[in-house]
Design a protein around this motif. Structure first.
Motif, PDB file in Angstrom:
ATOM      1  N   LEU A  16      34.901  39.187  50.638  1.00  0.00           N
ATOM      2  CA  LEU A  16      34.575  37.857  51.166  1.00  0.00           C
ATOM      3  C   LEU A  16      33.404  37.232  50.412  1.00  0.00           C
ATOM      4  O   LEU A  16      33.408  36.029  50.123  1.00  0.00           O
ATOM      5  N   LEU A  17      32.401  38.040  50.075  1.00  0.00           N
ATOM      6  CA  LEU A  17      31.238  37.533  49.348  1.00  0.00           C
ATOM      7  C   LEU A  17      31.638  37.042  47.962  1.00  0.00           C
ATOM      8  O   LEU A  17      31.253  35.939  47.538  1.00  0.00           O
ATOM      9  N   VAL A  18      32.427  37.857  47.258  1.00  0.00           N
ATOM     10  CA  VAL A  18      32.878  37.469  45.918  1.00  0.00           C
ATOM     11  C   VAL A  18      33.762  36.231  46.001  1.00  0.00           C
ATOM     12  O   VAL A  18      33.712  35.350  45.132  1.00  0.00           O
ATOM     13  N   ALA A  19      34.581  36.141  47.060  1.00  0.00           N
ATOM     14  CA  ALA A  19      35.453  34.980  47.224  1.00  0.00           C
ATOM     15  C   ALA A  19      34.639  33.703  47.377  1.00  0.00           C
ATOM     16  O   ALA A  19      34.960  32.665  46.775  1.00  0.00           O
ATOM     17  N   VAL A  20      33.575  33.774  48.167  1.00  0.00           N
ATOM     18  CA  VAL A  20      32.717  32.597  48.356  1.00  0.00           C
ATOM     19  C   VAL A  20      32.035  32.200  47.049  1.00  0.00           C
ATOM     20  O   VAL A  20      31.995  31.017  46.680  1.00  0.00           O
ATOM     21  N   VAL A  21      31.517  33.200  46.333  1.00  0.00           N
ATOM     22  CA  VAL A  21      30.877  32.931  45.040  1.00  0.00           C
ATOM     23  C   VAL A  21      31.893  32.326  44.062  1.00  0.00           C
ATOM     24  O   VAL A  21      31.583  31.384  43.321  1.00  0.00           O
ATOM     25  N   PHE A  25      31.567  28.754  42.097  1.00  0.00           N
ATOM     26  CA  PHE A  25      31.286  28.717  40.659  1.00  0.00           C
ATOM     27  C   PHE A  25      32.528  28.687  39.766  1.00  0.00           C
ATOM     28  O   PHE A  25      32.416  28.328  38.590  1.00  0.00           O
ATOM     29  N   LEU A  26      33.689  29.087  40.281  1.00  0.00           N
ATOM     30  CA  LEU A  26      34.856  29.218  39.410  1.00  0.00           C
ATOM     31  C   LEU A  26      35.964  28.213  39.699  1.00  0.00           C
ATOM     32  O   LEU A  26      36.950  28.181  38.958  1.00  0.00           O
ATOM     33  N   ARG A  27      35.822  27.431  40.734  1.00  0.00           N
ATOM     34  CA  ARG A  27      36.906  26.517  41.109  1.00  0.00           C
ATOM     35  C   ARG A  27      37.278  25.584  39.968  1.00  0.00           C
ATOM     36  O   ARG A  27      38.455  25.334  39.702  1.00  0.00           O
ATOM     37  N   ASP A  28      36.277  25.061  39.257  1.00  0.00           N
ATOM     38  CA  ASP A  28      36.548  24.117  38.165  1.00  0.00           C
ATOM     39  C   ASP A  28      36.953  24.815  36.870  1.00  0.00           C
ATOM     40  O   ASP A  28      37.517  24.184  35.976  1.00  0.00           O
ATOM     41  N   ARG A  29      36.652  26.110  36.752  1.00  0.00           N
ATOM     42  CA  ARG A  29      36.947  26.824  35.514  1.00  0.00           C
ATOM     43  C   ARG A  29      38.361  27.401  35.505  1.00  0.00           C
ATOM     44  O   ARG A  29      39.011  27.420  34.464  1.00  0.00           O
ATOM     45  N   LEU A  30      38.813  27.892  36.639  1.00  0.00           N
ATOM     46  CA  LEU A  30      40.155  28.435  36.727  1.00  0.00           C
ATOM     47  C   LEU A  30      41.102  27.305  37.098  1.00  0.00           C
ATOM     48  O   LEU A  30      41.595  27.199  38.215  1.00  0.00           O
ATOM     49  N   SER A  31      41.380  26.464  36.124  1.00  0.00           N
ATOM     50  CA  SER A  31      42.150  25.248  36.382  1.00  0.00           C
ATOM     51  C   SER A  31      43.154  25.014  35.261  1.00  0.00           C
ATOM     52  O   SER A  31      43.103  25.647  34.192  1.00  0.00           O
ATOM     53  N   GLY A  66      42.710  40.141  44.271  1.00  0.00           N
ATOM     54  CA  GLY A  66      41.982  41.143  45.040  1.00  0.00           C
ATOM     55  C   GLY A  66      40.689  40.635  45.640  1.00  0.00           C
ATOM     56  O   GLY A  66      40.279  41.087  46.712  1.00  0.00           O
ATOM     57  N   PHE A  67      40.044  39.690  44.964  1.00  0.00           N
ATOM     58  CA  PHE A  67      38.802  39.113  45.480  1.00  0.00           C
ATOM     59  C   PHE A  67      39.008  37.701  46.021  1.00  0.00           C
ATOM     60  O   PHE A  67      38.025  36.994  46.297  1.00  0.00           O
ATOM     61  N   SER A  68      40.271  37.299  46.186  1.00  0.00           N
ATOM     62  CA  SER A  68      40.610  35.985  46.748  1.00  0.00           C
ATOM     63  C   SER A  68      39.913  34.848  46.010  1.00  0.00           C
ATOM     64  O   SER A  68      39.419  33.898  46.625  1.00  0.00           O
ATOM     65  N   LEU A  69      39.862  34.951  44.689  1.00  0.00           N
ATOM     66  CA  LEU A  69      39.252  33.906  43.880  1.00  0.00           C
ATOM     67  C   LEU A  69      40.226  32.737  43.718  1.00  0.00           C
ATOM     68  O   LEU A  69      41.438  32.914  43.795  1.00  0.00           O
TER      69      LEU A  69
END
Length: 237
Positions: A16-21, A25-31, A66-69
């Motif tokens: 959950l912690l990694v998912a929030v991070v 920080f990664l929403r715009d990069r993994l696009s 696995g980290f719900s990214l």
């Protein structure tokens, strides 16, 4: 007792912690835009190191799921873009299934077994719901995977909270996500033309009648055992 509880909850807490991070920080990069901007570099790396590229891709996909990214859909498209429909769909299935199993095991280890025991001990609707799902585990899990409306994370966690066996979870996951994986992998395989036109992929294609129809048919088949058991119980009653 407190230390044991912290130990059990640690894996799901880390996820959950990694998912929030990742969301921050990664929403715009993994696009899609990132994929389009780096397509030549990705293709060059694949051509120079095919096996290594495939391994890195699968590991990255496992980490994303696995980290719900954010970016699972983009990862599926990337699998099709870099490796074609086949073996791209196999790489996508492997990454998604292993990543989903990581979440499932973390949730089951932290909450699932005790929560399931409490549900079975309590009388009333909750206990009847738990027994109903237990009697139709295969059908229910297949339906959760086949229905596009069910979020992937939810389909990973709910079975863990109901203490579903790991083998049942893995089989229903890998088989249930095949239709969606094939659709999005095939979309990814055609991204070269999309990039050349400067357009964007049509991710709503899964809701087109010619694709959604067969998926609904599979849902009906998955639900058939539940309906048969329900009618049989009604006849006995």
């Amino acid at each position: 007792m407190r230390a044991d509880r912290i130990k059990r909850l640690a894996p799901i807490a880390v996820i959950l912690l990694v998912a929030v991070v990742g969301i921050v920080f990664l929403r715009d990069r993994l696009s899609f835009e990132t994929l389009a901007a780096n397509r030549e570099a990705l293709i060059a790396h694949r051509d120079a190191n095919y096996v290594l590229s495939a391994m890195v891709f699968v590991v990255a996909y496992i980490a994303i799921v696995g980290f719900s990214l954010p970016g699972a859909t983009i990862a599926t498209l990337t699998g099709g873009f870099l490796f074609g429909i086949f073996p791209g769909v196999l790489f996508n299935l492997a990454g998604a299934t292993i990543g989903a199993t990581i979440i499932f095991l973390a949730a089951r280890f932290g909450l699932g077994e005790r929560l399931a025991a409490r549900m079975e001990a309590v009388e009333g609707r909750i206990a009847r719901l738990k027994r109903g799902i237990d009697e139709n585990q295969w059908s229910v899990l297949f339906l959760m995977r086949l229905l596009p409306a069910v979020p992937f994370f939810v389909a990973n966690v709910v079975p863990a909270l109901l203490n579903v066996r790991t083998g049942v979870f893995v089989v229903t996951t890998v088989v249930g996500i095949i239709p969606g994986a094939l659709v999005y992998t095939s979309v990814g395989a055609g991204l070269g033309d999309v990039f050349d036109r400067g357009g964007a992929p049509d991710l709503g294609v899964i809701f087109e009648p010619y694709i959604l129809g067969p998926i609904i048919g599979l849902c009906v088949l998955a639900a058939l055992p539940i309906l048969i058991r329900t009618f049989r119980k009604g006849d006995v009653a």
